[in-house]
Enzyme design. Structure first.
Site, PDB file in Angstrom:
ATOM      1  N   PRO A 163      39.553  33.062  44.814  1.00  0.00           N
ATOM      2  CA  PRO A 163      40.083  32.842  43.976  1.00  0.00           C
ATOM      3  C   PRO A 163      40.397  33.351  42.830  1.00  0.00           C
ATOM      4  CG  PRO A 163      37.341  33.602  44.786  1.00  0.00           C
ATOM      5  CD  PRO A 163      38.415  33.787  45.543  1.00  0.00           C
TER       6      PRO A 163
ATOM      7  N   CYS B  24      40.615  33.891  38.098  1.00  0.00           N
ATOM      8  CA  CYS B  24      40.875  33.397  37.363  1.00  0.00           C
ATOM      9  C   CYS B  24      41.755  32.685  36.446  1.00  0.00           C
ATOM     10  CB  CYS B  24      39.096  33.622  36.112  1.00  0.00           C
ATOM     11  SG  CYS B  24      37.346  33.724  36.937  1.00  0.00           S
TER      12      CYS B  24
ATOM     13  N   ALA C 253      36.626  31.393  39.970  1.00  0.00           N
ATOM     14  CA  ALA C 253      35.062  31.116  39.816  1.00  0.00           C
ATOM     15  C   ALA C 253      35.048  30.463  38.623  1.00  0.00           C
ATOM     16  CB  ALA C 253      34.935  32.260  39.145  1.00  0.00           C
TER      17      ALA C 253
ATOM     18  N   GLN D 258      34.603  27.972  44.122  1.00  0.00           N
ATOM     19  CA  GLN D 258      34.071  29.352  43.910  1.00  0.00           C
ATOM     20  C   GLN D 258      32.599  28.391  42.969  1.00  0.00           C
ATOM     21  OE1 GLN D 258      34.790  33.398  41.979  1.00  0.00           O
ATOM     22  NE2 GLN D 258      34.440  33.840  43.948  1.00  0.00           N
TER      23      GLN D 258
ATOM     24  N   TYR E 214      28.832  39.510  38.234  1.00  0.00           N
ATOM     25  CA  TYR E 214      27.946  38.842  37.220  1.00  0.00           C
ATOM     26  C   TYR E 214      26.767  37.805  37.983  1.00  0.00           C
ATOM     27  CZ  TYR E 214      33.393  38.088  36.738  1.00  0.00           C
ATOM     28  OH  TYR E 214      34.270  38.109  36.186  1.00  0.00           O
TER      29      TYR E 214
ATOM     30  N   ARG F 151      30.236  35.737  48.008  1.00  0.00           N
ATOM     31  CA  ARG F 151      30.946  36.932  48.289  1.00  0.00           C
ATOM     32  C   ARG F 151      30.496  38.087  47.528  1.00  0.00           C
ATOM     33  NH1 ARG F 151      37.369  37.004  44.829  1.00  0.00           N
ATOM     34  NH2 ARG F 151      37.329  39.363  45.824  1.00  0.00           N
TER      35      ARG F 151
ATOM     36  N   LEU G 293      43.728  45.330  47.224  1.00  0.00           N
ATOM     37  CA  LEU G 293      45.314  46.034  47.908  1.00  0.00           C
ATOM     38  C   LEU G 293      45.861  46.157  49.152  1.00  0.00           C
ATOM     39  CD1 LEU G 293      44.797  48.740  45.274  1.00  0.00           C
ATOM     40  CD2 LEU G 293      46.315  47.532  44.753  1.00  0.00           C
TER      41      LEU G 293
ATOM     42  N   ARG H 288      46.227  39.077  43.531  1.00  0.00           N
ATOM     43  CA  ARG H 288      46.960  39.602  42.818  1.00  0.00           C
ATOM     44  C   ARG H 288      48.607  39.711  43.892  1.00  0.00           C
ATOM     45  NH1 ARG H 288      43.048  42.029  40.813  1.00  0.00           N
ATOM     46  NH2 ARG H 288      43.123  42.687  38.327  1.00  0.00           N
TER      47      ARG H 288
END
Length: 369
Positions: free
Chosen positions: A25, A27, A59, A102, A185, A233, A304, A327
């Protein structure tokens, strides 16, 4: 097992995945009062053609106050549900990829500006700002407006909001739910002693700090169809002395497994600005390995992971059962195609793109599932 481990199928709590590649997920901060927009159709639509095993919607806040920013997606009423339905209908018309969502509440990290405008907290009463809530009235960063400490009554309301969002997800035909218990969160805030300063049955001991996140999991598991998976998660460590750590994460993962959790997605950090993260390739994989050694459910590694051989090694050596890309797949939305070509596997591609198969990879787009 024949062929690369990364492209072996996996059944995840009743959901069949064609391979071990998860689109994490991410954002987009591009919603309109919680409602998905055309941007989400473009963004999720291109990723739905990637050949990954599952696509996870970003999310999605279960209450308006649970958004990180005013641009966050939500799933709390008929309007947010309808907007998401329109996006999903278009994607499903052209892609068979399983779709997860999510569900989230940002807690004290709510009411912020979007990242490309600095990401700072927006004070209550300001345009696009609101009063945040958290386990304790302790701000995330110096200078931030302190959140309200949640009462047991408010916690019950938020717990039911998670369950109601899960029911909405089920109506939308979403294949799996992931609860966001990571990155500082709300659920992570209850878990960590750095952010949870409560003196009732939801604070203090590890058992108490796990109580609300586990109650939320139980409520969502009961609300979502039994044949569809619910996962979690987690941030395996706060990267701060005295904070949440891998040992506590293992205990939490074992408690989740006992309650029917279908998988654990292991990330880290995000709870405290004092975190000191040794960022580098595979930097979170040891935490995933520790969790995998302690539970019998699938574990997802993230962070990564960019190289094809790197991802193959994580799965092939048993450090994790799946890898999640964020990413990396934004930069290269065809990463699963390229990984399959490199490793000698195959992926599903839309009919409209079959003619793009390179001549040197004659079986790349074979179905074979």
């Amino acid at each position: 097992m024949s062929g690369p481990a990364l492209f072996q199928p996996l059944d995840l709590g009743g959901l069949h995945l064609a391979n071990r590649i998860v689109i994490a997920p991410m954002c987009q901060y591009s919603a309109d009062h919680g409602r998905m927009t055309d941007w989400h159709l473009i963004h999720l639509g291109q990723l739905a053609l990637s050949g990954a095993g599952v696509l996870t919607i970003e999310a999605s806040a279960v209450v308006p106050e649970g958004r990180i920013t005013y641009g966050d997606v939500g799933l709390w009423d008929e309007e947010t549900e309808a907007a998401m339905a329109r996006v999903l209908e278009s994607i499903r018309r052209w892609s068979p990829i399983p779709i997860a969502i999510q569900l989230s509440h940002a807690g004290r990290k709510a009411s912020c500006e979007v990242p490309w405008r600095g990401g700072a907290q927006i004070a209550p009463g300001s345009d696009d700002g609101w009063q945040a809530e958290a386990p304790s009235a302790t701000a995330f960063a110096p200078g931030d407006h302190a959140p309200d400490a949640m009462t047991p009554e408010r916690m019950a309301t938020v717990r039911e909001a998670f369950a109601e969002a899960a029911r909405r997800a089920a109506r939308l035909g979403i294949d799996a739910v992931q609860l966001h218990g990571a990155h500082g969160y709300l659920l992570h805030q209850f878990l960590s002693p750095l952010s949870n300063r409560r003196d009732d049955t939801y604070g203090g001991s590890l058992e108490n700090r796990m109580r609300f996140p586990l109650e939320v999991f139980d409520a969502v598991r009961a609300a979502f169809p039994a044949e569809r998976p619910v996962t979690m998660r987690v941030s395996a460590t706060d990267w701060v002395a005295g904070g949440w750590d891998v040992e506590q994460t293992v205990a939490f993962a074992q408690a989740l497994e006992a309650r029917g959790c279908a998988a654990i997605h292991v990330s880290s950090g995000g709870l405290d600005p004092a975190q000191a993260i040794p960022v580098g390739p595979n930097y979170q994989v040891p935490a995933a390995r520790a969790v995998k050694q302690a539970v019998g459910i699938p574990v997802v590694a993230v962070g990564l992971i960019t190289d094809f051989e790197q991802a193959e090694a994580i799965i092939g050596t048993g450090d994790a059962d799946l890898v999640a890309l964020a990413r990396t797949i934004l930069y290269d939305p065809r990463w699963p195609w390229h990984a399959a070509a490199h490793l000698g596997a195959h992926v599903t591609a839309p009919d409209q793109y079959l003619r793009s198969q390179p001549r040197q990879y004659k079986d790349l787009f074979a179905t074979g599932d």
